[in-house]
Design a protein around this motif. Structure first.
Motif, PDB file in Angstrom:
ATOM      1  N   LEU A 233       0.824  -1.195   0.000  1.00 48.81           N
ATOM      2  CA  LEU A 233       0.000   0.000   0.000  1.00 48.81           C
ATOM      3  C   LEU A 233       0.862   1.250   0.000  1.00 48.81           C
ATOM      4  N   PRO A 234       0.493   2.276  -0.757  1.00 51.52           N
ATOM      5  CA  PRO A 234       1.197   3.552  -0.651  1.00 51.52           C
ATOM      6  C   PRO A 234       1.102   4.096   0.764  1.00 51.52           C
ATOM      7  N   ILE A 235       2.132   4.825   1.192  1.00 56.99           N
ATOM      8  CA  ILE A 235       2.141   5.323   2.562  1.00 56.99           C
ATOM      9  C   ILE A 235       0.975   6.273   2.815  1.00 56.99           C
ATOM     10  N   GLU A 236       0.500   6.976   1.770  1.00 57.50           N
ATOM     11  CA  GLU A 236      -0.636   7.877   1.971  1.00 57.50           C
ATOM     12  C   GLU A 236      -1.891   7.099   2.338  1.00 57.50           C
ATOM     13  N   VAL A 237      -2.063   5.937   1.700  1.00 56.45           N
ATOM     14  CA  VAL A 237      -3.233   5.103   1.990  1.00 56.45           C
ATOM     15  C   VAL A 237      -3.168   4.596   3.424  1.00 56.45           C
ATOM     16  N   MET A 238      -1.965   4.208   3.858  1.00 54.18           N
ATOM     17  CA  MET A 238      -1.822   3.761   5.248  1.00 54.18           C
ATOM     18  C   MET A 238      -2.107   4.897   6.215  1.00 54.18           C
ATOM     19  N   ALA A 239      -1.591   6.098   5.909  1.00 60.56           N
ATOM     20  CA  ALA A 239      -1.790   7.244   6.804  1.00 60.56           C
ATOM     21  C   ALA A 239      -3.264   7.628   6.892  1.00 60.56           C
ATOM     22  N   GLU A 240      -3.984   7.479   5.787  1.00 64.67           N
ATOM     23  CA  GLU A 240      -5.409   7.807   5.783  1.00 64.67           C
ATOM     24  C   GLU A 240      -6.215   6.881   6.675  1.00 64.67           C
ATOM     25  N   ARG A 241      -5.671   5.728   7.011  1.00 63.03           N
ATOM     26  CA  ARG A 241      -6.356   4.762   7.872  1.00 63.03           C
ATOM     27  C   ARG A 241      -6.172   5.084   9.350  1.00 63.03           C
ATOM     28  N   GLY A 242      -5.354   6.068   9.643  1.00 62.58           N
ATOM     29  CA  GLY A 242      -5.128   6.470  11.028  1.00 62.58           C
ATOM     30  C   GLY A 242      -3.725   7.019  11.203  1.00 62.58           C
ATOM     31  N   ARG A 243      -3.600   8.039  12.059  1.00 63.12           N
ATOM     32  CA  ARG A 243      -2.327   8.735  12.194  1.00 63.12           C
ATOM     33  C   ARG A 243      -1.235   7.847  12.802  1.00 63.12           C
ATOM     34  N   GLU A 244      -1.633   6.797  13.502  1.00 66.29           N
ATOM     35  CA  GLU A 244      -0.650   5.922  14.128  1.00 66.29           C
ATOM     36  C   GLU A 244      -0.298   4.704  13.263  1.00 66.29           C
ATOM     37  N   THR A 245      -0.967   4.561  12.110  1.00 62.25           N
ATOM     38  CA  THR A 245      -0.770   3.364  11.290  1.00 62.25           C
ATOM     39  C   THR A 245       0.684   3.190  10.873  1.00 62.25           C
ATOM     40  N   LEU A 246       1.310   4.255  10.386  1.00 63.49           N
ATOM     41  CA  LEU A 246       2.696   4.148   9.939  1.00 63.49           C
ATOM     42  C   LEU A 246       3.641   3.871  11.099  1.00 63.49           C
ATOM     43  N   ARG A 247       3.324   4.424  12.276  1.00 64.80           N
ATOM     44  CA  ARG A 247       4.194   4.229  13.433  1.00 64.80           C
ATOM     45  C   ARG A 247       4.139   2.788  13.941  1.00 64.80           C
ATOM     46  N   HIS A 248       3.087   2.097  13.567  1.00 64.25           N
ATOM     47  CA  HIS A 248       2.975   0.671  13.922  1.00 64.25           C
ATOM     48  C   HIS A 248       3.245  -0.219  12.713  1.00 64.25           C
ATOM     49  N   GLY A 249       3.674   0.404  11.608  1.00 62.04           N
ATOM     50  CA  GLY A 249       4.013  -0.332  10.402  1.00 62.04           C
ATOM     51  C   GLY A 249       5.462  -0.107  10.036  1.00 62.04           C
ATOM     52  N   PRO A 250       5.729   0.467   8.854  1.00 64.10           N
ATOM     53  CA  PRO A 250       7.122   0.622   8.412  1.00 64.10           C
ATOM     54  C   PRO A 250       7.940   1.588   9.255  1.00 64.10           C
ATOM     55  N   MET A 251       7.284   2.433  10.074  1.00 69.93           N
ATOM     56  CA  MET A 251       8.020   3.414  10.874  1.00 69.93           C
ATOM     57  C   MET A 251       8.055   3.042  12.360  1.00 69.93           C
ATOM     58  N   LYS A 252       7.829   1.785  12.686  1.00 67.73           N
ATOM     59  CA  LYS A 252       7.795   1.406  14.105  1.00 67.73           C
ATOM     60  C   LYS A 252       9.184   1.577  14.739  1.00 67.73           C
ATOM     61  N   PRO A 253       9.230   2.159  15.955  1.00 66.80           N
ATOM     62  CA  PRO A 253      10.515   2.508  16.585  1.00 66.80           C
ATOM     63  C   PRO A 253      10.998   1.445  17.569  1.00 66.80           C
ATOM     64  N   VAL A 254      10.950   0.200  17.200  1.00 62.81           N
ATOM     65  CA  VAL A 254      11.295  -0.871  18.141  1.00 62.81           C
ATOM     66  C   VAL A 254      12.561  -1.582  17.694  1.00 62.81           C
ATOM     67  N   GLY A 255      13.300  -2.113  18.667  1.00 65.45           N
ATOM     68  CA  GLY A 255      14.473  -2.923  18.372  1.00 65.45           C
ATOM     69  C   GLY A 255      15.664  -2.146  17.872  1.00 65.45           C
ATOM     70  N   LEU A 256      15.684  -0.829  18.107  1.00 64.78           N
ATOM     71  CA  LEU A 256      16.747   0.024  17.574  1.00 64.78           C
ATOM     72  C   LEU A 256      17.208   1.016  18.645  1.00 64.78           C
ATOM     73  N   THR A 257      18.483   1.278  18.679  1.00 66.49           N
ATOM     74  CA  THR A 257      19.051   2.250  19.619  1.00 66.49           C
ATOM     75  C   THR A 257      19.891   3.253  18.851  1.00 66.49           C
ATOM     76  N   ASN A 258      19.557   4.519  19.019  1.00 67.71           N
ATOM     77  CA  ASN A 258      20.253   5.588  18.324  1.00 67.71           C
ATOM     78  C   ASN A 258      21.589   5.868  19.018  1.00 67.71           C
ATOM     79  N   PRO A 259      22.716   5.571  18.388  1.00 71.26           N
ATOM     80  CA  PRO A 259      24.017   5.794  19.039  1.00 71.26           C
ATOM     81  C   PRO A 259      24.329   7.270  19.243  1.00 71.26           C
ATOM     82  N   HIS A 260      23.667   8.158  18.506  1.00 74.58           N
ATOM     83  CA  HIS A 260      23.883   9.593  18.671  1.00 74.58           C
ATOM     84  C   HIS A 260      23.185  10.115  19.936  1.00 74.58           C
ATOM     85  N   GLN A 261      22.067   9.462  20.303  1.00 69.80           N
ATOM     86  CA  GLN A 261      21.306   9.829  21.498  1.00 69.80           C
ATOM     87  C   GLN A 261      20.785   8.546  22.149  1.00 69.80           C
TER      88      GLN A 261
END
Length: 451
Positions: A233-261
Motif C-alpha cells: 500500500l502507498p504510505i498515503e493510503v496507510m496514513a489515511e487509515r489512522g495517524r498511528e498506522t505508519l508508526r505501527h508499520g514501516p516506521m515502528k521505533p522498536v528494536g533500535l538504539t540511536n548511538p547519537h542519542q
C-alpha cells in the motif's frame, strides 16, 4: 542465412534491437500488434511511438548517467539516438524531440531495411524454438503476459505498481542516521547493520503525517481501479487509515538504539535498506507512494537525515509489466528456462525510453552474435549499458526488485582523490571510465564480427 531473429514489440527496445541485429547481418522479423490490436496509451501504429513525455532527458554525457547512455548508443550507431538528434527540439540540456517525426523516421528506416520484415498481429504465446526477443514493454497484451506468467511462475505481471523512492547513500546525513538491523538480527556484522535508520520525535512525526496527508497525489484515470502488487500500500493510503498506522508499520521505533542519542527513545523511525550490492543506493522501506514528484521531495526531506537527500528514483504509481529479472534472466538477457528467448526493454525492469532502447540495443547485438556464432559478452559494468544489465540480471536484490532508471549509483565506485564530495569531478570520472570501457567493448565485438 536460414536462421532469423524474431522480435516481438516495435517500441523503443524492439525497434533498436531490430536495427542492431539487421546491421550485423541477421535477418529480422519484427512482430507488432498495433494498429491491428491497440492499447489505451498508443495513438498510432508507428514504431517507437512516445506515449508519455517527448524527452529522452539530459543529453549531458559528462555529468549525467542518462546522457552517458545516449553517448554509448550513438557510439554503437544506434537508430533511436540518430533519429532523436535529427528531430530534436529546443529543450535546454535535455534531448526532446518532435514525437511524430521521430516515430515516423524510425518506422521509415526499419521498414526500408533489406534485412527487416514486419509482421502485423499479436503474439500470444512463448515460442518453443528459434531465436526470439520479447520487447513488449509495460503494456504487454493480456494473452502474452499470461503465457509469461505461466512459464515463470510469477504470480502477477500486470498491476498498479507503487514504487518506493531510492536515495543516494552519500547524500544521507550520518550525524543523524545510523546503521542497525532491528534487534541486531543477523549472524554477521554486515547483516546486523543492514538498515539505515532515521529517527523522529513526536513533533517531527506529526508534522510528517500532516505533510503526507496534504501532499498532491497522482489520481487514477476513469475506469481504473487500484490493485497493488504484493499488497504494497502507498504510505498515503496507510496514513489515511489512522495517524498511528505508519508508526505501527514501516516506521515502528522498536528494536533500535540511536548511538547519537542512546538515552532518548525515538517516537518513529524511517528505515532505508541497501538497494544494490555496491551500497551506493538505499530504498526507503515501506514508502511506496503516489505523491507527485515535487511533493515527494518536499515531504521526504522533512525526515531527519534526509534534509539534503538526492534521489536516484522518486516513488510513483502506474500500470506496469515486468519480470523479476535477477531471478529469471541470465547475464545475456536470456530466459533461464527457455534460453532461446531473450527479453529487452521495460519488461526487464528498466525504466525510461533511453534505458529501454539501450536494453534493446544490447539484446539485439547479443542475439545476432549468437546466430552468427560470435562470442556473446555483456559490456563491462563500468559502462552505463553494462551497469544497467548487471543490475537487472543479478546486481539488484530479487526480493525487492523494482524498475530502475540508469544512475551512477549502479556503477562500481570510482577511486577519486579528494573524496566523494566533489560530485562534478566524480561524475566526470565515471563517464571517462565508461567511455573508454564502452569503446573497448565495441571494438572487440566489431573485431569478432569481422573475423
Amino acid at each position: 542465412m536460414s536462421e532469423k531473429l524474431h522480435i516481438v514489440g516495435g517500441g523503443m527496445a524492439g525497434s533498436e534491437a531490430a536495427w542492431q541485429a539487421a546491421q550485423m547481418g541477421v535477418d529480422v522479423v519484427l512482430h507488432e500488434m498495433r494498429p491491428e490490436v491497440g492499447t489505451f496509451a498508443h495513438q498510432t501504429g508507428q514504431f517507437a511511438e512516445m506515449v508519455c513525455s517527448n524527452s529522452f532527458r539530459s543529453d549531458d554525457d559528462e555529468q549525467n548517467a542518462v546522457g552517458l547512455l545516449h553517448w554509448e548508443m550513438r557510439a554503437a550507431d544506434g537508430l533511436l539516438m540518430e533519429m532523436a538528434t535529427r528531430h530534436k527540439l529546443p529543450a535546454g540540456g535535455a534531448l526532446a524531440v518532435d514525437r511524430d517525426a521521430f516515430a515516423e523516421g524510425v518506422t521509415e528506416r526499419l521498414r526500408a531495411h533489406p534485412r527487416i520484415s514486419v509482421e502485423a498481429g499479436e503474439i500470444n504465446a512463448l515460442p518453443d524454438s528459434g531465436h526470439w526477443i520479447i520487447a513488449t514493454g509495460p503494456l504487454t497484451s493480456g494473452a502474452l503476459a499470461e503465457a509469461i506468467r505461466a512459464e515463470t511462475g510469477t504470480e502477477a505481471l500486470a498491476f498498479f505498481d507503487a514504487i518506493a523512492p531510492i536515495v543516494y547513500a552519500d547524500s544521507i546525513d550520518m550525524s543523524k542516521a545510523w546503521m542497525q538491523s532491528r534487534y541486531d538480527k543477523g549472524e554477521t556484522e554486515e547483516e546486523r547493520t543492514a538498515y539505515l535508520n532515521c529517527p523522529m520525535d513526536k513533533g517531527q512525526y506529526e508534522a510528517f503525517i500532516d505533510a503526507l496527508l496534504a501532499a498532491d497525489k497522482t489520481e487514477f484515470h476513469e475506469g481504473e481501479t487500484a490493485g497493488y502488487f504484493d499488497g504494497c500500500l502507498p504510505i498515503e493510503v496507510m496514513a489515511e487509515r489512522g495517524r498511528e498506522t505508519l508508526r505501527h508499520g514501516p516506521m515502528k521505533p522498536v528494536g533500535l538504539t540511536n548511538p547519537h542519542q542512546p538515552d532518548i527513545k525515538a517516537h518513529a523511525i524511517v528505515q532505508l535498506r541497501r538497494d544494490n550490492k555496491l551500497g551506493t543506493l538505499f530504498n526507503i522501506v515501506g514508502f511506496q507512494t503516489k505523491m507527485k514528484y515535487g511533493a515527494q521531495t518536499e515531504v521526504l526531506r522533512t525526515i531527519p537525515g534526509l534534509e539534503n537527500a538526492s534521489f536516484a528514483r522518486l516513488g510513483g504509481i502506474h500500470r506496469n509489466t515486468f519480470l523479476n529479472s535477477p531471478t529469471l534472466l541470465d547475464g545475456a538477457m536470456r530466459l533461464r528456462s527457455k534460453p532461446h528467448i531473450r527479453f529487452a526493454g521495460q519488461i526487464t525492469g528498466v525504466e525510461g525510453y533511453v534505458e529501454s532502447a539501450a536494453m534493446g540495443l544490447l539484446a539485439g547485438r547479443m542475439a545476432a552474435g549468437e546466430i552468427l556464432g560470435l562470442p556473446v559478452t555483456p559490456p563491462p559494468p563500468e559502462t552505463a549499458t553494462g551497469a544497467l544489465v548487471t543490475h537487472i540480471t543479478g546486481g539488484a536484490d530479487a526480493k525487492t526488485f523494482q524498475p530502475m532508471n540508469v544512475n551512477f549509483g549502479l556503477f562500481p565506485p570510482v577511486d577519486l582523490k579528494g573524496g566523494r564530495r566533489n560530485r562534478p569531478a566524480r561524475y566526470k570520472a565515471y563517464t571517462d571510465r565508461a567511455k573508454a570501457a564502452w569503446q573497448d567493448w565495441l571494438a572487440q565485438s566489431r573485431q569478432d564480427d569481422a573475423a
